[in-house]
Each structure stands twice: as structure tokens, then as C-alpha cells.
Design a protein around this motif. Structure first.
Motif, PDB file in Angstrom:
ATOM      1  N   GLU A   6       0.704  -1.173  -0.043  1.00  0.00           N
ATOM      2  CA  GLU A   6       0.069  -0.218  -0.031  1.00  0.00           C
ATOM      3  C   GLU A   6       0.816   1.249   0.114  1.00  0.00           C
ATOM      4  O   GLU A   6       0.217   2.358   0.253  1.00  0.00           O
ATOM      5  CB  GLU A   6      -1.064   0.116   1.101  1.00  0.00           C
ATOM      6  N   ASN A   7       2.215   1.028  -0.162  1.00  0.00           N
ATOM      7  CA  ASN A   7       3.163   2.402  -0.300  1.00  0.00           C
ATOM      8  C   ASN A   7       3.165   2.886   1.275  1.00  0.00           C
ATOM      9  O   ASN A   7       3.571   4.271   0.911  1.00  0.00           O
ATOM     10  CB  ASN A   7       2.845   3.123  -1.382  1.00  0.00           C
ATOM     11  N   ARG A   8       3.089   2.199   2.211  1.00  0.00           N
ATOM     12  CA  ARG A   8       3.489   2.886   3.364  1.00  0.00           C
ATOM     13  C   ARG A   8       4.880   2.408   3.718  1.00  0.00           C
ATOM     14  O   ARG A   8       5.139   1.252   3.666  1.00  0.00           O
ATOM     15  CB  ARG A   8       2.479   2.125   4.541  1.00  0.00           C
ATOM     16  N   PRO A   9       5.557   3.236   4.390  1.00  0.00           N
ATOM     17  CA  PRO A   9       7.078   3.149   4.564  1.00  0.00           C
ATOM     18  C   PRO A   9       6.841   2.001   5.916  1.00  0.00           C
ATOM     19  O   PRO A   9       6.370   2.424   6.866  1.00  0.00           O
ATOM     20  CB  PRO A   9       7.503   4.291   5.079  1.00  0.00           C
ATOM     21  N   VAL A  10       8.079   1.040   5.665  1.00  0.00           N
ATOM     22  CA  VAL A  10       8.160   0.061   6.591  1.00  0.00           C
ATOM     23  C   VAL A  10       9.360   0.062   7.330  1.00  0.00           C
ATOM     24  O   VAL A  10       9.465   0.020   8.692  1.00  0.00           O
ATOM     25  CB  VAL A  10       8.064  -1.330   6.002  1.00  0.00           C
ATOM     26  N   GLY A  11      10.602   0.401   6.621  1.00  0.00           N
ATOM     27  CA  GLY A  11      11.836   0.761   7.324  1.00  0.00           C
ATOM     28  C   GLY A  11      12.875   0.688   6.179  1.00  0.00           C
ATOM     29  O   GLY A  11      12.702   1.352   5.247  1.00  0.00           O
ATOM     30  N   LYS A  12      14.202   0.412   6.504  1.00  0.00           N
ATOM     31  CA  LYS A  12      15.179   0.366   5.846  1.00  0.00           C
ATOM     32  C   LYS A  12      15.922  -0.758   5.793  1.00  0.00           C
ATOM     33  O   LYS A  12      16.292  -1.367   6.810  1.00  0.00           O
ATOM     34  CB  LYS A  12      16.004   1.766   5.916  1.00  0.00           C
ATOM     35  N   ILE A  13      16.767  -1.089   4.623  1.00  0.00           N
ATOM     36  CA  ILE A  13      17.809  -2.138   4.525  1.00  0.00           C
ATOM     37  C   ILE A  13      18.930  -1.901   5.330  1.00  0.00           C
ATOM     38  O   ILE A  13      19.685  -0.870   5.016  1.00  0.00           O
ATOM     39  CB  ILE A  13      17.775  -2.672   3.002  1.00  0.00           C
ATOM     40  N   VAL A  14      19.226  -2.739   6.305  1.00  0.00           N
ATOM     41  CA  VAL A  14      20.540  -2.537   6.846  1.00  0.00           C
ATOM     42  C   VAL A  14      21.513  -3.680   6.878  1.00  0.00           C
ATOM     43  O   VAL A  14      22.925  -3.423   7.329  1.00  0.00           O
ATOM     44  CB  VAL A  14      20.190  -2.360   8.666  1.00  0.00           C
TER      45      VAL A  14
END
Length: 114
Positions: A36-44
Motif C-alpha cells: 500500500e506504499n506505506r514506509p516500513v523501514g530501511k535495509i541495514v
């Protein structure tokens, strides 16, 4: 949106293990979103074999994802390393020379013949 991978495991409260596609491997520190194009996080972190890579995603506060969810790369997210220091255009500021060795002279001393 570019496909990042699908969630295969949840570690603790904020880490996701995501199975990615070797042909579409996203760069580190890129933001990811759900369907749904909601930000989840980032790749670490990226790990695993070249043909079957895995990603570790650090979730944002209060965001949850479930095993089987597909994640996508946020189109306009610029990868930035955490803790990166921003330098002034003029170079170093102050008199901090802690990076230089304090030898008091040349390290190549001539031996005297007495």
C-alpha cells in the motif's frame, strides 16, 4: 515500484528477514514500503549467497509487517549510511589534530657513529 523481496521471518520487534531476488537486489540503507506504499523501514544488511540473497530490514517505530508480505523499494529514497558526519566546506574546524601521530619529528632518525 521495484520489488525488494518477501518477508520470511520476524526477529524481535523491529527486524525483518526478507528473501530478495538476485537480479533486483536493492542497495543498503534504502527505504522499503509495503504493497500500500506505506514506509516500513530501511535495509541495514545484505547476506546469503549471490543466487539467493537475504536482506535485514530495520522497521520504523510502530510499524509491523507479517511473514509473507511483499516489500518494495521506496522510489525516491536516497541511501545514506547511519552516523555519517557532515563536513564543512572549509575542511577541518578547530585545532583537533588527534589523527596525526605525535612523534616530534621524522621517524627516520640518523644513527650517529661514535
Amino acid at each position: 515500484m521495484k520489488f525488494a523481496g518477501s518477508v520470511t521471518a520476524i526477529l524481535g520487534q523491529r527486524l525483518l528477514v526478507v528473501r530478495s531476488d538476485a537480479g533486483q537486489l536493492p542497495p543498503l540503507y534504502t527505504g522499503v514500503a509495503d504493497a500500500e506504499n506505506r514506509p516500513v523501514g530501511k535495509i541495514v544488511d545484505l547476506y546469503g549467497s549471490v543466487s539467493r540473497p537475504y536482506l535485514t530490514v530495520l522497521c520504523n517505530e510502530g510499524v509491523c509487517a507479517y511473514v509473507g508480505d511483499n516489500l518494495y523499494v521506496i522510489p525516491e529514497s536516497k541511501p545514506e549510511k547511519p552516523g555519517k558526519k557532515h563536513h564543512h566546506a572549509s575542511g577541518r574546524t578547530g585545532t583537533d589534530n588527534s589523527r596525526r601521530p605525535k612523534t616530534g619529528g621524522s621517524i627516520w632518525k640518523k644513527k650517529s657513529r661514535s
